[in-house]
Design a protein around this motif. Sequence first.
Motif, mmCIF file in Angstrom:
data_model
loop_
_atom_site.group_PDB
_atom_site.id
_atom_site.type_symbol
_atom_site.label_atom_id
_atom_site.label_comp_id
_atom_site.label_asym_id
_atom_site.label_seq_id
_atom_site.Cartn_x
_atom_site.Cartn_y
_atom_site.Cartn_z
ATOM 1 N N ASP A 127 -10.405 -21.306 -26.049
ATOM 2 C CA ASP A 127 -9.324 -20.421 -26.491
ATOM 3 C C ASP A 127 -8.908 -20.742 -27.922
ATOM 4 O O ASP A 127 -8.614 -19.842 -28.718
ATOM 5 C CB ASP A 127 -8.114 -20.558 -25.558
ATOM 6 N N VAL A 128 -8.866 -22.021 -28.247
ATOM 7 C CA VAL A 128 -8.514 -22.429 -29.609
ATOM 8 C C VAL A 128 -9.556 -21.925 -30.603
ATOM 9 O O VAL A 128 -9.219 -21.441 -31.693
ATOM 10 C CB VAL A 128 -8.383 -23.968 -29.701
ATOM 11 N N ASP A 129 -10.834 -22.013 -30.235
ATOM 12 C CA ASP A 129 -11.898 -21.511 -31.117
ATOM 13 C C ASP A 129 -11.745 -20.012 -31.354
ATOM 14 O O ASP A 129 -11.919 -19.529 -32.486
ATOM 15 C CB ASP A 129 -13.272 -21.806 -30.507
ATOM 16 N N ARG A 130 -11.440 -19.264 -30.292
ATOM 17 C CA ARG A 130 -11.260 -17.817 -30.442
ATOM 18 C C ARG A 130 -10.031 -17.510 -31.299
ATOM 19 O O ARG A 130 -10.048 -16.594 -32.125
ATOM 20 C CB ARG A 130 -11.131 -17.151 -29.073
ATOM 21 N N TYR A 131 -8.980 -18.274 -31.098
ATOM 22 C CA TYR A 131 -7.749 -18.098 -31.874
ATOM 23 C C TYR A 131 -8.008 -18.347 -33.363
ATOM 24 O O TYR A 131 -7.605 -17.553 -34.220
ATOM 25 C CB TYR A 131 -6.686 -19.054 -31.338
ATOM 26 N N ASN A 132 -8.701 -19.447 -33.684
ATOM 27 C CA ASN A 132 -9.021 -19.747 -35.076
ATOM 28 C C ASN A 132 -9.954 -18.694 -35.673
ATOM 29 O O ASN A 132 -9.877 -18.390 -36.871
ATOM 30 C CB ASN A 132 -9.656 -21.130 -35.185
ATOM 31 N N ALA A 133 -10.853 -18.138 -34.837
ATOM 32 C CA ALA A 133 -11.764 -17.102 -35.316
ATOM 33 C C ALA A 133 -10.998 -15.837 -35.712
ATOM 34 O O ALA A 133 -11.363 -15.158 -36.678
ATOM 35 C CB ALA A 133 -12.801 -16.774 -34.242
ATOM 36 N N VAL A 134 -9.927 -15.519 -34.972
ATOM 37 C CA VAL A 134 -9.099 -14.352 -35.312
ATOM 38 C C VAL A 134 -8.443 -14.551 -36.667
ATOM 39 O O VAL A 134 -8.418 -13.649 -37.507
ATOM 40 C CB VAL A 134 -8.034 -14.114 -34.213
ATOM 41 N N ILE A 135 -7.911 -15.761 -36.899
ATOM 42 C CA ILE A 135 -7.273 -16.057 -38.181
ATOM 43 C C ILE A 135 -8.288 -15.958 -39.317
ATOM 44 O O ILE A 135 -8.001 -15.408 -40.389
ATOM 45 C CB ILE A 135 -6.645 -17.461 -38.145
ATOM 46 N N LYS A 136 -9.496 -16.462 -39.088
ATOM 47 C CA LYS A 136 -10.542 -16.391 -40.102
ATOM 48 C C LYS A 136 -10.907 -14.939 -40.403
ATOM 49 O O LYS A 136 -11.096 -14.564 -41.570
ATOM 50 C CB LYS A 136 -11.784 -17.151 -39.617
ATOM 51 N N ALA A 137 -10.983 -14.115 -39.355
ATOM 52 C CA ALA A 137 -11.321 -12.703 -39.538
ATOM 53 C C ALA A 137 -10.243 -11.988 -40.361
ATOM 54 O O ALA A 137 -10.549 -11.172 -41.236
ATOM 55 C CB ALA A 137 -11.489 -12.025 -38.183
ATOM 56 N N ILE A 138 -8.974 -12.300 -40.092
ATOM 57 C CA ILE A 138 -7.874 -11.692 -40.852
ATOM 58 C C ILE A 138 -7.940 -12.129 -42.304
ATOM 59 O O ILE A 138 -7.728 -11.321 -43.227
ATOM 60 C CB ILE A 138 -6.516 -12.071 -40.222
ATOM 61 N N ASP A 139 -8.240 -13.413 -42.533
ATOM 62 C CA ASP A 139 -8.329 -13.933 -43.895
ATOM 63 C C ASP A 139 -9.444 -13.225 -44.673
ATOM 64 O O ASP A 139 -9.259 -12.854 -45.844
ATOM 65 C CB ASP A 139 -8.582 -15.436 -43.851
ATOM 66 N N ILE A 140 -10.597 -13.038 -44.028
ATOM 67 C CA ILE A 140 -11.710 -12.342 -44.685
ATOM 68 C C ILE A 140 -11.328 -10.898 -44.987
ATOM 69 O O ILE A 140 -11.617 -10.367 -46.071
ATOM 70 C CB ILE A 140 -12.970 -12.392 -43.802
ATOM 71 N N ASN A 141 -10.649 -10.259 -44.034
ATOM 72 C CA ASN A 141 -10.206 -8.878 -44.247
ATOM 73 C C ASN A 141 -9.229 -8.798 -45.420
ATOM 74 O O ASN A 141 -9.271 -7.855 -46.220
ATOM 75 C CB ASN A 141 -9.548 -8.351 -42.973
ATOM 76 N N ASP A 142 -8.351 -9.811 -45.526
ATOM 77 C CA ASP A 142 -7.401 -9.853 -46.644
ATOM 78 C C ASP A 142 -8.140 -9.976 -47.980
ATOM 79 O O ASP A 142 -7.761 -9.337 -48.973
ATOM 80 C CB ASP A 142 -6.449 -11.036 -46.478
ATOM 81 N N GLN A 143 -9.179 -10.792 -48.010
ATOM 82 C CA GLN A 143 -9.948 -10.963 -49.238
ATOM 83 C C GLN A 143 -10.636 -9.662 -49.647
ATOM 84 O O GLN A 143 -10.693 -9.315 -50.835
ATOM 85 C CB GLN A 143 -10.989 -12.072 -49.053
ATOM 86 N N ILE A 144 -11.154 -8.944 -48.652
ATOM 87 C CA ILE A 144 -11.786 -7.648 -48.935
ATOM 88 C C ILE A 144 -10.753 -6.666 -49.480
ATOM 89 O O ILE A 144 -11.012 -5.918 -50.430
ATOM 90 C CB ILE A 144 -12.447 -7.085 -47.665
ATOM 91 N N GLU A 145 -9.547 -6.697 -48.888
ATOM 92 C CA GLU A 145 -8.483 -5.808 -49.354
ATOM 93 C C GLU A 145 -8.052 -6.177 -50.764
ATOM 94 O O GLU A 145 -7.839 -5.292 -51.615
ATOM 95 C CB GLU A 145 -7.285 -5.896 -48.412
ATOM 96 N N ASP A 146 -7.926 -7.477 -51.042
ATOM 97 C CA ASP A 146 -7.515 -7.931 -52.370
ATOM 98 C C ASP A 146 -8.559 -7.595 -53.437
ATOM 99 O O ASP A 146 -8.240 -7.538 -54.630
ATOM 100 C CB ASP A 146 -7.266 -9.444 -52.346
ATOM 101 N N ALA A 147 -9.808 -7.384 -53.004
ATOM 102 C CA ALA A 147 -10.872 -7.015 -53.945
ATOM 103 C C ALA A 147 -10.788 -5.561 -54.364
ATOM 104 O O ALA A 147 -11.572 -5.108 -55.202
ATOM 105 C CB ALA A 147 -12.239 -7.310 -53.327
ATOM 106 N N GLY A 148 -9.839 -4.812 -53.787
ATOM 107 C CA GLY A 148 -9.638 -3.421 -54.179
ATOM 108 C C GLY A 148 -9.891 -2.411 -53.090
ATOM 109 O O GLY A 148 -9.748 -1.205 -53.308
ATOM 110 N N ASN A 149 -10.243 -2.865 -51.889
ATOM 111 C CA ASN A 149 -10.506 -1.947 -50.773
ATOM 112 C C ASN A 149 -9.234 -1.785 -49.939
ATOM 113 O O ASN A 149 -9.074 -2.391 -48.876
ATOM 114 C CB ASN A 149 -11.645 -2.502 -49.910
ATOM 115 N N THR A 150 -8.332 -0.984 -50.435
ATOM 116 C CA THR A 150 -7.029 -0.827 -49.784
ATOM 117 C C THR A 150 -7.125 -0.153 -48.422
ATOM 118 O O THR A 150 -6.215 -0.280 -47.594
ATOM 119 C CB THR A 150 -6.090 -0.011 -50.682
ATOM 120 N N GLY A 151 -8.203 0.520 -48.142
ATOM 121 C CA GLY A 151 -8.328 1.236 -46.873
ATOM 122 C C GLY A 151 -8.566 0.341 -45.684
ATOM 123 O O GLY A 151 -8.537 0.802 -44.540
ATOM 124 N N VAL A 152 -8.810 -0.958 -45.903
ATOM 125 C CA VAL A 152 -9.107 -1.864 -44.789
ATOM 126 C C VAL A 152 -7.890 -2.693 -44.390
ATOM 127 O O VAL A 152 -8.007 -3.638 -43.602
ATOM 128 C CB VAL A 152 -10.269 -2.811 -45.152
#
Length: 241
Positions: A127-152
């Motif tokens: 469960d901890v691994d899945r929880y940390n994976a969710v945080i990592k996925a959000i962080d990656i999504n934030d980086q994509i958004e910060d790169a100029g992809n506001t639609g994500v």
Amino acid sequence: MRNDLQDLEISHRELENLTNLPVKSELITIRNIFKKICRKIITQIKGSEGATVVFLSFSVFIFAYLIFDIFIKVFAAWIEMPSWLLLIIFSFLGVVSTQTFLYYWWRNQQKILRKNLTNSLEILLNDVDRYNAVIKAIDINDQIEDAGNTGVSIKEREKVIDALKLTRTDLIRALKTERILRENQNFILSNTELFTNNLATLTAMQVTEQATEHGRLLNEALQIALDVQYEMKSLQSQSNL
């Protein structure tokens, strides 16, 4: 990583402190350490201070060799082998000895983990691994958004973060509960009647909280207690045979 994600991840060190077990112990290899050092040096050499890094690296190497050479001439003058060759041999033996020690230390950590790893703890670690994976996925999504992809951008981000905070709290509670039960197993086995009322109270809490997300995670923690209690009763029955 954005501020609202800071400190949400359950780190390896925190997980080991919560469980008092080497749950994330990895074999340290001298080769990987050497690769990391080389990559770091090469990266710095490619930068604006490359010349300084090269000079300092060679200076440290030459200084270490001179100290070793003086030590050999003073304390081991009877050795006829060239000091540079002796340094290579000593370095090789040192690396082999260190790696051997690290391997046996890691293997001992794995034995400790296998001896104390319960089914409940294994489920919680997943469960901890899945929880940390969710945080990592959000962080990656934030980086994509910060790169100029506001639609994500993530909709209702604050609610997602609040849910993660609740999940983190409940996971930590469950891990602490599992550790208490595991480390006090012998006492609980000989005093099962003392815990009957507490389990009844927890069961009542489960009914009132089962409809909420927070309650669902609380129920997972409760299930750990019930599962361990069941296992303890089974062990007690076997000991009476």
